[in-house]
Design a protein around this motif. Sequence first.
Motif, PDB file in Angstrom:
ATOM      1  N   ARG A 189       0.838  -1.197   0.000  1.00 54.49           N
ATOM      2  CA  ARG A 189       0.000   0.000   0.000  1.00 54.49           C
ATOM      3  C   ARG A 189       0.880   1.256   0.000  1.00 54.49           C
ATOM      4  NH1 ARG A 189      -5.434   0.597   1.061  1.00 54.49           N
ATOM      5  NH2 ARG A 189      -5.624  -1.629   1.466  1.00 54.49           N
ATOM      6  N   CYS A 190       0.430   2.302  -0.654  1.00 51.21           N
ATOM      7  CA  CYS A 190       1.198   3.547  -0.726  1.00 51.21           C
ATOM      8  C   CYS A 190       1.221   4.227   0.644  1.00 51.21           C
ATOM      9  CB  CYS A 190       0.585   4.485  -1.761  1.00 51.21           C
ATOM     10  SG  CYS A 190       1.482   6.039  -1.931  1.00 51.21           S
ATOM     11  N   LEU A 191       2.410   4.544   1.117  1.00 51.48           N
ATOM     12  CA  LEU A 191       2.540   5.165   2.439  1.00 51.48           C
ATOM     13  C   LEU A 191       2.029   6.602   2.417  1.00 51.48           C
ATOM     14  CD1 LEU A 191       6.084   3.941   3.503  1.00 51.48           C
ATOM     15  CD2 LEU A 191       3.874   2.798   3.713  1.00 51.48           C
ATOM     16  N   ARG A 192       2.088   7.219   1.247  1.00 51.30           N
ATOM     17  CA  ARG A 192       1.699   8.627   1.166  1.00 51.30           C
ATOM     18  C   ARG A 192       0.184   8.785   1.056  1.00 51.30           C
ATOM     19  NH1 ARG A 192       4.012  11.366  -3.941  1.00 51.30           N
ATOM     20  NH2 ARG A 192       5.974  11.558  -2.806  1.00 51.30           N
ATOM     21  N   CYS A 193      -0.470   7.961   0.204  1.00 47.46           N
ATOM     22  CA  CYS A 193      -1.889   8.238  -0.065  1.00 47.46           C
ATOM     23  C   CYS A 193      -2.811   7.047   0.197  1.00 47.46           C
ATOM     24  CB  CYS A 193      -2.066   8.773  -1.483  1.00 47.46           C
ATOM     25  SG  CYS A 193      -1.950   7.525  -2.751  1.00 47.46           S
ATOM     26  N   ASN A 194      -2.287   5.925   0.708  1.00 48.81           N
ATOM     27  CA  ASN A 194      -3.130   4.815   1.181  1.00 48.81           C
ATOM     28  C   ASN A 194      -3.678   3.945   0.043  1.00 48.81           C
ATOM     29  OD1 ASN A 194      -4.328   3.359   3.348  1.00 48.81           O
ATOM     30  ND2 ASN A 194      -6.288   4.384   2.997  1.00 48.81           N
ATOM     31  N   ILE A 222       4.178   0.529  -8.125  1.00 48.55           N
ATOM     32  CA  ILE A 222       3.862   1.949  -8.276  1.00 48.55           C
ATOM     33  C   ILE A 222       2.487   2.225  -7.692  1.00 48.55           C
ATOM     34  CG2 ILE A 222       2.790   1.700 -10.575  1.00 48.55           C
ATOM     35  CD1 ILE A 222       4.289   4.369 -11.301  1.00 48.55           C
ATOM     36  N   CYS A 223       2.317   3.419  -7.154  1.00 47.30           N
ATOM     37  CA  CYS A 223       1.004   3.824  -6.668  1.00 47.30           C
ATOM     38  C   CYS A 223       0.215   4.375  -7.855  1.00 47.30           C
ATOM     39  CB  CYS A 223       1.144   4.900  -5.598  1.00 47.30           C
ATOM     40  SG  CYS A 223      -0.457   5.626  -5.166  1.00 47.30           S
ATOM     41  N   PRO A 224      -0.920   3.764  -8.209  1.00 44.96           N
ATOM     42  CA  PRO A 224      -1.675   4.233  -9.376  1.00 44.96           C
ATOM     43  C   PRO A 224      -2.296   5.612  -9.162  1.00 44.96           C
ATOM     44  CG  PRO A 224      -2.874   2.490  -8.239  1.00 44.96           C
ATOM     45  CD  PRO A 224      -1.537   2.604  -7.558  1.00 44.96           C
ATOM     46  N   HIS A 225      -2.331   6.076  -7.919  1.00 46.03           N
ATOM     47  CA  HIS A 225      -2.921   7.390  -7.646  1.00 46.03           C
ATOM     48  C   HIS A 225      -1.869   8.504  -7.686  1.00 46.03           C
ATOM     49  CE1 HIS A 225      -5.686  10.341  -6.063  1.00 46.03           C
ATOM     50  NE2 HIS A 225      -4.803  10.648  -5.128  1.00 46.03           N
ATOM     51  N   CYS A 226      -0.828   8.397  -6.837  1.00 47.77           N
ATOM     52  CA  CYS A 226       0.146   9.496  -6.775  1.00 47.77           C
ATOM     53  C   CYS A 226       1.432   9.202  -7.550  1.00 47.77           C
ATOM     54  CB  CYS A 226       0.450   9.857  -5.319  1.00 47.77           C
ATOM     55  SG  CYS A 226       1.527   8.695  -4.449  1.00 47.77           S
ATOM     56  N   ARG A 227       1.533   8.003  -8.151  1.00 47.51           N
ATOM     57  CA  ARG A 227       2.631   7.598  -9.034  1.00 47.51           C
ATOM     58  C   ARG A 227       3.958   7.425  -8.296  1.00 47.51           C
ATOM     59  NH1 ARG A 227      -0.009   5.328 -12.580  1.00 47.51           N
ATOM     60  NH2 ARG A 227       1.758   5.306 -14.007  1.00 47.51           N
TER      61      ARG A 227
HETATM   62 ZN   LIG Z   1       0.145   7.107  -3.529  1.00 50.12          ZN
END
Ligand SMILES: [Zn+2]
Length: 250
Positions: A189-194, A222-227
């Motif tokens: 899971r992305c630490l920045r945006c969940n 890769i985070c598909p939201h914040c990249r």
């Molecule tokens: Zn993210």
Amino acid sequence: MTSPVLDLRFHGNLRELLRPRHRNRDSVAYPLNRRASIKDIIESLRIPHTEIGRIVAGGRERDLGWIPEQPATVHVFPLADGHDPTRPTLLRPEPVSGIRFLVDVNVGKLATLLRMAGFDAASVPELDQGELAGKAVSEKRILLSRNRDLLRRSQVVHGHLVRAEQPEDQLAEILTLYGLTGKTRPFSRCLRCNTLLEPVEKTAILHRLEPLTRKYYHRFRICPHCRRIYWRGSHHRRMAQLFPGLRGKT
Ligand SMILES: [Zn+2]
């Protein structure tokens, strides 16, 4: 005429939440001089309703809306370790649909650690208390906070007053309480945006990598939201400390 008196017995870690003058006694005497639900009575003693697992009086389980009118001994138990909020209980007939948290800004680092462990942990620092409670209810999230007033709000159903001071200890507290110790999914899971991470081909992100990362690492997400890009080297040492089982895995 004197008021009937409730004999309140607090069990487990609920006692530490009481005022010092009540904390070291076996019971708290509560005069019934007004009509009030057991929820209001317990909360007047500084214990948010989110912390209560069971209420037993006269040999019967009671719900939070029970209005005591006669003298009685009332046993109040905390949520037991391994508590599963996805199952309905007498106190909380509406369960959450999954283990998803909403983390107050006063335990902000806990949100990052929960994400590190792979759990859905939303945090929106700009929300005020009312908005935070509303979001927890509408999204059926478990509200985590160190603020008793927030957790005492009647619309809040599922929540927990975080007791530990240090973020790593707070993570352990939450994993134990909700029985999640064996259910961690680090690096998911992305630490920045969940957002949940997705695998990505190295060739697709080559232009974004530092030379040493490009040389030594081959598997990326890769985070598909914040990249944001994640790889075994990024945050991995911290994760391995927190989750010893992670060593040797990607
Ligand atoms: Zn993210």
